[in-house]
Design a protein around this motif. Sequence first.
Motif, PDB file in Angstrom:
ATOM      1  N   PHE A   1      27.449  89.978  18.528  1.00 60.37           N
ATOM      2  CA  PHE A   1      27.187  88.646  17.976  1.00 60.37           C
ATOM      3  C   PHE A   1      27.130  88.785  16.461  1.00 60.37           C
TER       4      PHE A   1
ATOM      5  N   GLU B   1      20.063  83.107  16.831  1.00 57.38           N
ATOM      6  CA  GLU B   1      21.226  82.701  17.615  1.00 57.38           C
ATOM      7  C   GLU B   1      21.701  83.820  18.541  1.00 57.38           C
TER       8      GLU B   1
ATOM      9  N   ASP C   1      19.487  83.725  21.540  1.00 63.47           N
ATOM     10  CA  ASP C   1      19.869  82.542  22.317  1.00 63.47           C
ATOM     11  C   ASP C   1      21.126  82.836  23.138  1.00 63.47           C
ATOM     12  N   HIS C   2      22.095  83.494  22.504  1.00 65.14           N
ATOM     13  CA  HIS C   2      23.341  83.875  23.194  1.00 65.14           C
ATOM     14  C   HIS C   2      23.044  84.867  24.323  1.00 65.14           C
TER      15      HIS C   2
ATOM     16  N   LYS D   1      21.559  83.128  27.355  1.00 63.77           N
ATOM     17  CA  LYS D   1      22.543  82.329  28.098  1.00 63.77           C
ATOM     18  C   LYS D   1      23.513  83.211  28.879  1.00 63.77           C
ATOM     19  N   GLU D   2      23.851  84.359  28.321  1.00 58.71           N
ATOM     20  CA  GLU D   2      24.872  85.217  28.938  1.00 58.71           C
ATOM     21  C   GLU D   2      24.300  86.325  29.812  1.00 58.71           C
TER      22      GLU D   2
END
Length: 448
Positions: free
Chosen positions: A305, A319, A322-323, A326-327
């Motif tokens: 990222f 972020e 957050d990624h 989600k993943e």
Amino acid sequence: MGFFTKIKKLWGGETDEVQASARAATAQDTPQTGLEQPPDAATHAPQLDPLWKAGLESSLRGSRARISEWLGQLLSGLEAADEALWARLRFLFATLGAPEAEAETFVSEFKAWLAAMGMTKVEDFRSELRYRLILALDLEQEEEERGNVFQKLTRGLAKTRERLSAGLGALFGRTGELDAAFWDELEELFIMADVGAEATRKLLDNLRSRARSMGVTEAARFREVLSAELEELFPLPKKPKVTAPPEVVMMIGVNGVGKTTTIAKLAYRARLQGRKVLIAAGDTFRAAAIDQLKIWAGRVGAGIFAKAEGADPAAVAFEAVDHALKEGYDLVLLDTAGRLHTKVNLMEELRKIKRVLDKKHSGAPHKSVLVIDATTGQNALSQTKLFNEAVGVDEIVLTKLDGTAKGGVMVGVAISHKLPISFVGLGEKMEDLRPFVGEDFAKALLGQ
């Protein structure tokens, strides 16, 4: 869940149970081996030699793990990576009771690595396969592998040991008591070995107390006092409390200590242990840092990222987590800026990142890992002090522990800051980042 979680029971106190199972299976005169029955050999071409299978099974039933022996059997008669190797690996994993899906992941990822590296010959990839098996089977603390790492550690401490050995030999060879002259000379030796003045004073106090408790009053017996103190000196890393994945690790340290490479090596270890890893490029001020991490992430099979150069590092951290949420990532390794540690704004920036991470993911960062360079001696101690006071350090990774390193800094860190050293870098290869063991360090330093 990592690879092959069922396997360690074979050498962790349940060996008798496994061997009893083997005897029972033999008595039943069935094709079973006594370990878990591998899939039908016809499923995976080519057919495996029954004598080869019997030899490997016999080795696996031993009272302890023998990684070199198994590797030798896996590669015996092979010149290159081909279907015979894949069939043998599948048989090994099935015999050990590894889940088939995890075994197939191991094989497919190793195939992909060989293709990416352009390697086919056994002599080129033997070391890599060995390292992957060690991590997949959780064998780093087995006797044989610890011996191999100990040899590398001994070579890495060569310069420090050379500085100490002559002086210590002269001190231990005395016939007198532990008088003032003895302690003065010992103090000088520690300072010359880059233990540091403050740490040396604390170490001498500890040694005086230990000598009294052990009843040692003569110089000739002092080696056992020093050895015992060094073996117990280093605290063990604490397992972080992670209530829900991902585990977030903030990597800190000044530029030039090997932080980027260390992140890659940690990611590689975690990947080989079955974890889904995301590398977050939070050092947005150094021109090449983002590109370097992208390259490393591709090589080790980790996610990446990153944002544009000059982006707010705290925003990148926020972020990235957050990624990861989600993943479905298990582990986030967050790189951070490493400008000169004397600049106050760097510390303020790191504190901001920690606040932002905790807001996004409760408890994050779950640990902060400081990377220091073993060749810098007292400067590494200074960095440890400033980073620990500013943002808190949970663990140390010591890089560049080669023959030119100033190994006394490890003693200084442990005494002055009571911080655990989790890993040491013993070379440039991925496999050269290894867990630190205080007992082995003491023996290697004193030439025992």
